[in-house]
Design an enzyme around this catalytic site. Structure first.
Site, PDB file in Angstrom:
ATOM      1  N   HIS A  87       0.541  54.757  18.856  1.00  0.00           N
ATOM      2  CA  HIS A  87       0.537  56.051  19.541  1.00  0.00           C
ATOM      3  C   HIS A  87      -0.324  57.069  18.807  1.00  0.00           C
ATOM      4  O   HIS A  87      -1.002  57.891  19.442  1.00  0.00           O
ATOM      5  CB  HIS A  87       1.974  56.564  19.662  1.00  0.00           C
ATOM      6  CG  HIS A  87       2.107  57.819  20.457  1.00  0.00           C
ATOM      7  ND1 HIS A  87       2.062  57.838  21.834  1.00  0.00           N
ATOM      8  CD2 HIS A  87       2.282  59.104  20.075  1.00  0.00           C
ATOM      9  CE1 HIS A  87       2.210  59.075  22.268  1.00  0.00           C
ATOM     10  NE2 HIS A  87       2.339  59.876  21.225  1.00  0.00           N
TER      11      HIS A  87
ATOM     12  N   ASP B  17      -0.004  71.947  16.737  1.00  0.00           N
ATOM     13  CA  ASP B  17       1.374  71.790  17.195  1.00  0.00           C
ATOM     14  C   ASP B  17       1.992  70.578  16.511  1.00  0.00           C
ATOM     15  O   ASP B  17       1.299  69.660  16.071  1.00  0.00           O
ATOM     16  CB  ASP B  17       1.423  71.622  18.712  1.00  0.00           C
ATOM     17  CG  ASP B  17       0.988  70.240  19.156  1.00  0.00           C
ATOM     18  OD1 ASP B  17       1.827  69.481  19.649  1.00  0.00           O
ATOM     19  OD2 ASP B  17      -0.209  69.921  19.000  1.00  0.00           O
TER      20      ASP B  17
ATOM     21  N   SER C 229      -1.544  54.506  26.322  1.00  0.00           N
ATOM     22  CA  SER C 229      -0.153  54.074  26.192  1.00  0.00           C
ATOM     23  C   SER C 229      -0.101  52.572  26.413  1.00  0.00           C
ATOM     24  O   SER C 229      -0.342  52.092  27.529  1.00  0.00           O
ATOM     25  CB  SER C 229       0.733  54.796  27.214  1.00  0.00           C
ATOM     26  OG  SER C 229       2.051  54.281  27.184  1.00  0.00           O
TER      27      SER C 229
ATOM     28  N   GLN D 114      12.936  63.271  22.337  1.00  0.00           N
ATOM     29  CA  GLN D 114      13.039  64.673  21.962  1.00  0.00           C
ATOM     30  C   GLN D 114      13.814  65.464  23.009  1.00  0.00           C
ATOM     31  O   GLN D 114      13.997  65.011  24.138  1.00  0.00           O
ATOM     32  CB  GLN D 114      11.634  65.265  21.803  1.00  0.00           C
ATOM     33  CG  GLN D 114      10.711  64.451  20.914  1.00  0.00           C
ATOM     34  CD  GLN D 114       9.854  63.473  21.697  1.00  0.00           C
ATOM     35  OE1 GLN D 114      10.274  62.920  22.698  1.00  0.00           O
ATOM     36  NE2 GLN D 114       8.635  63.260  21.215  1.00  0.00           N
TER      37      GLN D 114
ATOM     38  N   SER E 221      11.282  67.189  16.841  1.00  0.00           N
ATOM     39  CA  SER E 221      11.885  68.333  17.521  1.00  0.00           C
ATOM     40  C   SER E 221      10.787  69.168  18.169  1.00  0.00           C
ATOM     41  O   SER E 221       9.690  69.319  17.618  1.00  0.00           O
ATOM     42  CB  SER E 221      12.680  69.185  16.526  1.00  0.00           C
ATOM     43  OG  SER E 221      13.792  68.475  16.044  1.00  0.00           O
TER      44      SER E 221
ATOM     45  N   SER F 154       0.939  60.815  28.024  1.00  0.00           N
ATOM     46  CA  SER F 154       1.996  59.984  28.617  1.00  0.00           C
ATOM     47  C   SER F 154       3.307  60.169  27.871  1.00  0.00           C
ATOM     48  O   SER F 154       3.319  60.467  26.676  1.00  0.00           O
ATOM     49  CB  SER F 154       1.595  58.503  28.580  1.00  0.00           C
ATOM     50  OG  SER F 154       1.536  58.045  27.243  1.00  0.00           O
ATOM     51  N   HIS F 155       4.409  59.986  28.592  1.00  0.00           N
ATOM     52  CA  HIS F 155       5.744  59.968  28.003  1.00  0.00           C
ATOM     53  C   HIS F 155       6.555  58.904  28.720  1.00  0.00           C
ATOM     54  O   HIS F 155       7.627  59.165  29.258  1.00  0.00           O
ATOM     55  CB  HIS F 155       6.405  61.351  28.093  1.00  0.00           C
ATOM     56  CG  HIS F 155       6.781  61.902  26.756  1.00  0.00           C
ATOM     57  ND1 HIS F 155       7.925  62.633  26.524  1.00  0.00           N
ATOM     58  CD2 HIS F 155       6.170  61.810  25.552  1.00  0.00           C
ATOM     59  CE1 HIS F 155       7.988  62.972  25.241  1.00  0.00           C
ATOM     60  NE2 HIS F 155       6.931  62.488  24.637  1.00  0.00           N
TER      61      HIS F 155
ATOM     62  N   ASP G  23      -8.473  61.001  30.452  1.00  0.00           N
ATOM     63  CA  ASP G  23      -7.880  59.768  30.954  1.00  0.00           C
ATOM     64  C   ASP G  23      -6.609  59.400  30.208  1.00  0.00           C
ATOM     65  O   ASP G  23      -6.487  59.605  29.009  1.00  0.00           O
ATOM     66  CB  ASP G  23      -8.873  58.597  30.861  1.00  0.00           C
ATOM     67  CG  ASP G  23      -9.310  58.323  29.432  1.00  0.00           C
ATOM     68  OD1 ASP G  23      -8.582  57.666  28.684  1.00  0.00           O
ATOM     69  OD2 ASP G  23     -10.406  58.792  29.050  1.00  0.00           O
TER      70      ASP G  23
END
Length: 599
Positions: A50, A269, A533, A241, A314, A95-96, A493
């Site tokens: 990842h 971030d 992913s 998360q 978090s 992606s998640h 993408d």
């Protein structure tokens, strides 16, 4: 004292964290010693698929990245494209998938939150999000539960945050059973001279933690996203998360208002790998080091060990490098917005990241090794099987009945009940939303010029032919934008595929990227960033290769955008004709009963 691991214990712990034996060998050779427990956790997160792109970076490097309009490309927080009128658009897709399979609401919500923070870190104010979703067939209760949770999560975060959801795509296919795809795109407006950097600089400058307290949610989530899902995913919930959009909105205003004039040097971030990713990537980008004191990090839970603090994912957190002379004013500024702000370290010379926890040195690593030292993994490939012989089917006797059947198929039927959960107009920039055009159109501030966004993919096409299928998706992106009166100028993408350890899946991955490369070169369009992913597999098998492509186009006049609806008496004209393989059409899948029927 810091725990000193034996070589045997380190090997056992490394495997449990997802590091391969040859990767541990590289680490020990580079360090000249056995890493500590916390250092192993750092490498496990940062060398995961990842974060490191170890299976794809050699392929992604072949994609065209430059154009006169591209102000920031791959490697930046988000791609940034000059759209004229003194404005630029930052945009990116993420992606998640695995988190959403385990905990659909929070998995989708934090996917939206995470991609918004990428836009904010670039210095842009978010103005739009889109989503591209793939689920198993809705007849299955589990798939309906996942769909409801994902849609609620996207709406819950985006609506509360105050950003419009302006379009996307939803597909249903039996091959996504157990492994749904949740890809989110965000876009934001920025002045070209206001772009931010993640490169730390200035020995002695303060490293300031800003945002929510650190808890135990999402620990080693990046490594979790780099493995296949098992039959029982409940135990994986600690890797997911938990988002708070109201805190995220407050944090956004604080971050965007903090400028170089106030002491800003760099920012990032804290997404995948949390504090670890922020401090190592900022150090590596700036060619410097950092000294961090973990006991200064605001915590939600007492007693968290160093590795958990370092790897926690978090949400709603940023790391800033601030000029030493302005550090106290910066703390007061952020606290004035009601967010946590603490000095947790200093920028140093020498390129090493040193982390102490209550006076004990738990991490002492070269930033460049952590960020760029992952051994590449060009997995073996195998020839793909020939396309299957699809069962023949006759022309329909009653075309009207077929039309009604198609209109009732999942994915074609009216999806208003799905996207009506999203606010499409907040912010007052949306000219065309989900029900009005094949691409969303937004206006630039104080101008009749604007830009268009689209996000689409097609696993059926790419399952039939990964190379040509990817090019067909790219062509659809260009057509969607053209139908809104926009010219495609850049893409982002999100490539979703199975496990590259399978030689055939590795070949599909190679062919998808090769098809994208040629298509972009033919169109003269660059890719500005995105996401890969892998390991999207459930006990039922691998998903179809599913590249999600987001396109950005320029609109000369938003008052002249073509309407998507039809009026009485208007004529229809078909421009172009490519019959293709009928079995990859929705009608063909319905007639043959093959996987994906009814998409």
């Amino acid at each position: 004292m810091v725990e000193q691991l034996s070589s045997t214990d380190a090997a056992t712990l490394a495997r449990a964290m997802g590091l391969a034996d040859d990767e541990l060998a590289v680490i020990e050779a580079q360090l000249g010693r056995v890493p500590t427990r916390s250092e192993l956790a750092v490498f496990a997160g940062m060398w995961s698929e990842h974060c490191s792109y170890k299976s794809t970076r050699h392929l992604l490097a072949t994609l065209p990245r430059r154009s006169p309009r591209v102000l920031a490309g791959p490697g930046a927080h988000a791609g940034v494209v000059d759209v004229g009128e003194g404005w630029a658009v930052a945009f990116k897709v993420e992606s998640h998938n695995h988190p959403s399979a385990v905990e659909p609401y929070q998995g989708a919500a934090t996917g939206v939150g995470g991609i918004l923070r990428d836009i904010i870190a670039e210095g842009a104010r978010p103005c739009a999000v889109m989503d591209s979703l793939c689920f198993g067939m809705p007849a299955e209760p589990q798939n309906r539960r996942l769909q409801r949770g994902v849609v609620a999560g996207i709406a819950g975060y985006g609506n509360a945050f105050g950003v419009p959801n302006v379009g996307g795509r939803t597909a249903f296919d039996a091959r996504y059973q157990g492994n749904p795809l949740v890809n989110a795109l965000a876009a934001g407006l920025i002045r070209p001279d206001a772009l931010r950097t993640a490169a730390a600089a200035g020995e002695g400058n303060a490293v300031i933690y800003v945002g929510a307290r650190t808890g135990r949610d999402g620990i080693l989530g990046a490594a979790f996203a780099s493995t296949e899902l098992g039959a029982d995913t409940v135990e994986d919930r600690p890797h997911v998360q938990v988002g708070d959009p109201f805190s995220g909105k407050k944090l956004m205003e604080a971050c965007l208002g903090f400028t170089p004039q106030a002491g800003l040097v760099a920012c990032q971030d804290m997404g995948a790998c949390g504090i670890t990713c922020a401090i190592t990537e900022m150090s590596a980008a700036g060619g410097c080091g950092m000294e961090i004191e973990l006991e200064r990090v605001p915590l939600r839970e007492a007693g968290m060990p160093a590795a958990e603090i370092l790897l926690s994912e978090s949400q709603e957190r940023f790391m800033f490098v601030v000029r030493a002379a302005d550090e106290q004013a910066a703390l007061a500024y952020f606290r004035g917005f009601g967010v946590q702000a603490e000095i947790v370290g200093r920028v140093t010379a020498g390129g090493r990241v040193r982390v102490c926890h209550h006076g004990e040195l738990v991490v002492d690593l070269p930033a460049e090794l952590v960020v760029g030292g992952t051994p590449s993994r060009p997995w073996p490939t195998a020839e793909l099987p020939p396309a299957p012989d699809y069962p023949p089917f006759a022309a329909p006797a009653d075309c009207g009945a077929v039309l009604l059947e198609l209109l009732g198929a999942p994915g074609i039927t009216d999806l208003t009940p799905l996207w009506s959960h999203y606010d499409q107009t907040v912010g007052n920039r949306t000219v065309r939303g989900p029900a009005q055009a094949s691409a969303a159109v937004l206006r630039l501030p104080g101008s009749t010029r604007g830009f268009a966004l689209t996000l689409t993919g097609n696993g059926e096409w790419c399952a039939a032919d990964p190379y040509l299928g990817t090019q067909a998706v790219l062509a659809e992106v260009a057509r969607n934008l053209a139908c809104a009166g926009a010219e495609l100028v850049a893409i982002t993408d999100g490539l979703n595929l199975g496990s590259p350890t399978d030689p055939r899946e590795s070949q599909r991955l190679t062919r998808v990227i090769a098809g994208l490369k040629e298509g972009l070169e033919r169109l003269g369009v660059p890719v500005t960033g995105g996401n890969v992913s892998l390991y999207n597999e459930s006990p039922l098998g691998a998903i179809p290769p599913t590249p999600m492509i987001g396109g950005l186009g320029l609109v000369a006049d938003v008052t002249r955008v073509p309407a998507a609806g039809l009026g009485a008496g208007q004529r229809l004209a078909l421009l172009g004709w490519a019959p293709g393989e009928p079995s990859t059409s929705c009608y063909g899948r319905l007639r043959t009963g093959l996987p994906g029927a009814g998409r």
